[in-house]
Motif scaffolding. Structure first.
Motif, PDB file in Angstrom:
ATOM      1  N   ASN A  29      -7.817  -1.022  -1.262  1.00 44.07           N
ATOM      2  CA  ASN A  29      -7.314  -1.685  -0.059  1.00 44.07           C
ATOM      3  C   ASN A  29      -6.077  -2.539  -0.322  1.00 44.07           C
ATOM      4  O   ASN A  29      -5.887  -3.566   0.304  1.00 44.07           O
ATOM      5  CB  ASN A  29      -8.433  -2.532   0.557  1.00 44.07           C
ATOM      6  N   GLY A  30      -5.250  -2.133  -1.278  1.00 42.49           N
ATOM      7  CA  GLY A  30      -4.018  -2.859  -1.555  1.00 42.49           C
ATOM      8  C   GLY A  30      -4.160  -3.965  -2.572  1.00 42.49           C
ATOM      9  O   GLY A  30      -3.163  -4.555  -2.979  1.00 42.49           O
ATOM     10  N   ARG A  33       1.836  -2.791   2.664  1.00 46.24           N
ATOM     11  CA  ARG A  33       2.619  -1.621   2.224  1.00 46.24           C
ATOM     12  C   ARG A  33       1.845  -0.800   1.201  1.00 46.24           C
ATOM     13  O   ARG A  33       1.782   0.425   1.282  1.00 46.24           O
ATOM     14  CB  ARG A  33       3.950  -2.072   1.624  1.00 46.24           C
ATOM     15  N   ILE A  34       1.229  -1.493   0.233  1.00 45.16           N
ATOM     16  CA  ILE A  34       0.431  -0.807  -0.781  1.00 45.16           C
ATOM     17  C   ILE A  34      -0.760  -0.117  -0.128  1.00 45.16           C
ATOM     18  O   ILE A  34      -1.093   1.027  -0.453  1.00 45.16           O
ATOM     19  CB  ILE A  34      -0.021  -1.795  -1.868  1.00 45.16           C
ATOM     20  N   LYS A  35      -1.403  -0.797   0.818  1.00 45.00           N
ATOM     21  CA  LYS A  35      -2.567  -0.245   1.510  1.00 45.00           C
ATOM     22  C   LYS A  35      -2.205   1.049   2.248  1.00 45.00           C
ATOM     23  O   LYS A  35      -2.929   2.039   2.180  1.00 45.00           O
ATOM     24  CB  LYS A  35      -3.109  -1.286   2.488  1.00 45.00           C
ATOM     25  N   ARG A  36      -1.085   1.037   2.950  1.00 41.57           N
ATOM     26  CA  ARG A  36      -0.648   2.246   3.663  1.00 41.57           C
ATOM     27  C   ARG A  36      -0.343   3.382   2.707  1.00 41.57           C
ATOM     28  O   ARG A  36      -0.644   4.537   2.984  1.00 41.57           O
ATOM     29  CB  ARG A  36       0.585   1.934   4.513  1.00 41.57           C
ATOM     30  N   ARG A  50       3.333  -7.210   1.408  1.00 42.81           N
ATOM     31  CA  ARG A  50       3.305  -6.356   0.223  1.00 42.81           C
ATOM     32  C   ARG A  50       1.975  -5.608   0.145  1.00 42.81           C
ATOM     33  O   ARG A  50       1.923  -4.420  -0.115  1.00 42.81           O
ATOM     34  CB  ARG A  50       3.509  -7.218  -1.020  1.00 42.81           C
ATOM     35  N   ARG A  51       0.870  -6.337   0.391  1.00 46.66           N
ATOM     36  CA  ARG A  51      -0.445  -5.698   0.335  1.00 46.66           C
ATOM     37  C   ARG A  51      -0.580  -4.630   1.410  1.00 46.66           C
ATOM     38  O   ARG A  51      -1.161  -3.567   1.173  1.00 46.66           O
ATOM     39  CB  ARG A  51      -1.555  -6.747   0.492  1.00 46.66           C
TER      40      ARG A  51
END
Length: 117
Positions: A95-96, A11-14, A8-9
């Motif tokens: 950074n997510g 995906r958020i970071k990207r 999940r992190r």
């Protein structure tokens, strides 16, 4: 499926990195936190260079304090290192991580000590 939180992190970071990028005029303040330490870097993505950095792993960092105070001291340290390098304006990259707790403490401390974002 056992590693859902880190996926999940990522995906958020990207999703965040798709929209923001650091330049030499406005570098990206990237924050990484582990369970015990916190790290911050000012990065010029165009040239692929780290302009300044600070971490709680360094010798002069406060060791026997709680993690929020540790993050505040690293925010102050990255602001000092950034101003030494002639940097005032930055782009913040969480950074997510959620903008809460140690990430928020580091960002607020960096703002109070001279970085604008």
């Amino acid at each position: 499926m056992s590693n859902l939180k880190s996926n999940r992190r990522l995906r958020i970071k990207r999703r965040i990195r798709k929209n923001i990028s650091g330049t030499s005029a406005r570098p990206r303040l990237s924050v990484f936190r582990s369970n015990k330490q916190i790290y911050a870097q000012l990065i010029d993505d165009i040239n692929g260079v780290t302009l300044a950095s600070a971490s709680s792993y360094e010798k002069d960092a406060a060791t026997k304090v709680n993690k929020i105070d540790q993050a505040k001291s690293i925010g102050k340290k990255i602001a000092e290192n950034g101003t030494k390098a002639g940097i005032k304006d930055i782009v913040f990259d969480r950074n997510g991580y959620l903008y809460h707790g140690r990430i928020k403490a580091l960002a607020d401390s960096a703002r109070e000590n001279g970085l604008k974002f």
